[in-house]
Scaffold this motif. Structure first.
Motif, short mmCIF file in Angstrom:
data_model
loop_
_atom_site.label_atom_id
_atom_site.label_comp_id
_atom_site.label_asym_id
_atom_site.label_seq_id
_atom_site.Cartn_x
_atom_site.Cartn_y
_atom_site.Cartn_z
N ALA A 113 -10.98 1.47 -2.24
CA ALA A 113 -11.98 2.51 -2.00
C ALA A 113 -12.90 2.59 -3.21
O ALA A 113 -13.52 3.59 -3.49
CB ALA A 113 -11.31 3.86 -1.76
N ILE A 164 -7.38 -4.21 -0.88
CA ILE A 164 -7.79 -3.06 -0.09
C ILE A 164 -8.25 -2.01 -1.09
O ILE A 164 -7.48 -1.60 -1.96
CB ILE A 164 -6.62 -2.50 0.76
CG1 ILE A 164 -5.95 -3.63 1.56
CG2 ILE A 164 -7.11 -1.39 1.66
CD1 ILE A 164 -6.84 -4.30 2.57
N SER A 205 -2.32 3.60 6.10
CA SER A 205 -3.08 2.38 5.82
C SER A 205 -2.28 1.14 6.18
O SER A 205 -2.81 0.18 6.76
CB SER A 205 -3.48 2.35 4.34
OG SER A 205 -4.22 1.18 4.04
N ASP A 220 -3.32 -2.96 -1.94
CA ASP A 220 -4.09 -1.77 -2.30
C ASP A 220 -4.26 -1.73 -3.81
O ASP A 220 -3.37 -2.15 -4.56
CB ASP A 220 -3.35 -0.52 -1.81
CG ASP A 220 -4.14 0.75 -2.03
OD1 ASP A 220 -5.38 0.68 -2.05
OD2 ASP A 220 -3.52 1.82 -2.19
N ASP A 267 0.87 -1.19 0.00
CA ASP A 267 0.00 0.00 0.00
C ASP A 267 0.90 1.23 0.00
O ASP A 267 1.86 1.30 0.77
CB ASP A 267 -0.90 -0.01 1.24
CG ASP A 267 -2.06 0.97 1.15
OD1 ASP A 267 -1.83 2.11 0.69
OD2 ASP A 267 -3.17 0.63 1.55
N LYS A 314 -11.85 0.74 2.28
CA LYS A 314 -11.31 1.83 3.09
C LYS A 314 -12.43 2.79 3.45
O LYS A 314 -13.30 3.06 2.62
CB LYS A 314 -10.23 2.59 2.33
CG LYS A 314 -8.94 1.80 2.12
CD LYS A 314 -7.91 2.67 1.42
CE LYS A 314 -6.58 1.95 1.28
NZ LYS A 314 -5.55 2.78 0.61
N PRO A 315 -12.45 3.34 4.66
CA PRO A 315 -11.57 3.04 5.79
C PRO A 315 -11.86 1.65 6.35
O PRO A 315 -13.01 1.20 6.36
CB PRO A 315 -11.91 4.14 6.81
CG PRO A 315 -13.32 4.51 6.48
CD PRO A 315 -13.45 4.38 5.00
N LEU A 316 -10.81 0.98 6.79
CA LEU A 316 -10.93 -0.41 7.20
C LEU A 316 -11.76 -0.57 8.48
O LEU A 316 -11.59 0.16 9.44
CB LEU A 316 -9.55 -1.01 7.43
CG LEU A 316 -8.62 -1.05 6.21
CD1 LEU A 316 -7.28 -1.65 6.60
CD2 LEU A 316 -9.24 -1.85 5.08
#
Length: 260
Positions: free
Chosen positions: A93, A91, A22, A64, A17, A112-114
């Motif tokens: 968004a 990961i 993150s 990511d 990432d 995201k957000p986790l």
């Protein structure tokens, strides 16, 4: 870096990432809630992450999607099928369309957000797959996800990396010499180092995109008005007036009669 913890089942994780914050959140969640992991390594881009994967043979990789230079979705370009012997958790968004693509496969993802509980569940699912020797089945699932994403997404090469954008989020393209400015819904315009011709060819099978003028390619979904003042102009939802070439007028009128 590698953090060692005393566990009965020694497992290794790699976090790829570009955002330090993150990476630290994932590392903290692993240390506090997933005691099976005795080694946690980090990489801030896909290339260094792939190098770690090849040298360290991890059990789980947290990847990511939106990173500079290379997207996480390009990971299969850097690995041979036999090297994908780990569980992969994306990961992201991403918007709802992309999430649906992940849900249709065995490839897991975290938004995201986790969320800590969702993170714990994803890791538990990965461990179960590892223990049942299902890791190798991911290749086809990954390919299926990427193909599904490609159906309604376009890759925009921006200075910080690659922006994977839904067709539905594109208002129109405007030529700027050998460059193209892409106007996006609810976002800042993006200057892309490719000519308009590149996008016209790429989207020629998508009936929602139309080229009313040599300098523009528009998304008909965001067409608001056809203005006849001082010539023919197409007014988009952001109030941008786009000229309709004289030789395109008859074609366009037939097109809107068919579509609308």
């Amino acid at each position: 870096m590698c953090n060692f913890i005393n566990t009965d089942r020694n497992m290794k994780a790699i976090i790829i990432d570009d955002e330090n914050k993150s990476r630290k959140v994932i590392q903290t969640y692993l240390i506090e809630n997933c005691k099976d992991f005795d080694c946690i390594l980090e990489a801030e881009d896909l290339e260094s992450g792939v190098a770690l994967i090849k040298s360290e043979a991890p059990d789980v990789v947290f990847l990511d999607i939106e990173m500079p230079k290379y997207s996480g979705l390009q990971i299969l370009e850097f690995l041979q099928p036999e090297e994908v012997n780990f569980q992969l958790i994306f990961i992201t968004a991403y918007n709802e369309y992309a999430i649906q693509a992940f849900k249709l496969s065995a490839v897991d993802y975290l938004l995201k957000p986790l969320d800590k509980q969702e993170f714990i569940q994803a890791v538990a699912k990965a461990k179960q797959a590892i223990e049942s020797k299902e890791v190798s089945t991911q290749i086809e699932d990954l390919k299926r996800v990427f193909q599904q994403l490609a159906l309604n997404k376009i890759a925009l090469e921006i200075p910080k990396g690659i922006l994977f954008t839904s067709h539905d989020d594109i208002l129109y393209f405007e030529a700027d010499g050998m460059y193209t400015t892409v106007y996006l819904k609810g976002k800042e315009p993006q200057l892309i180092c490719k000519p308009l011709k590149h996008f016209a060819q790429q989207l020629e099978t998508k009936s929602v995109f139309y080229k009313p003028h040599r300098s523009y390619l528009i998304n008909l979904k965001y067409l608001k008005e056809l203005s006849k003042k001082d010539g023919f102009y197409l007014v988009m939802e952001n109030n941008k007036s786009i000229p309709l070439a004289k030789e395109k007028k008859d074609e366009f009128l037939i097109l809107i009669n068919d579509i609308f």
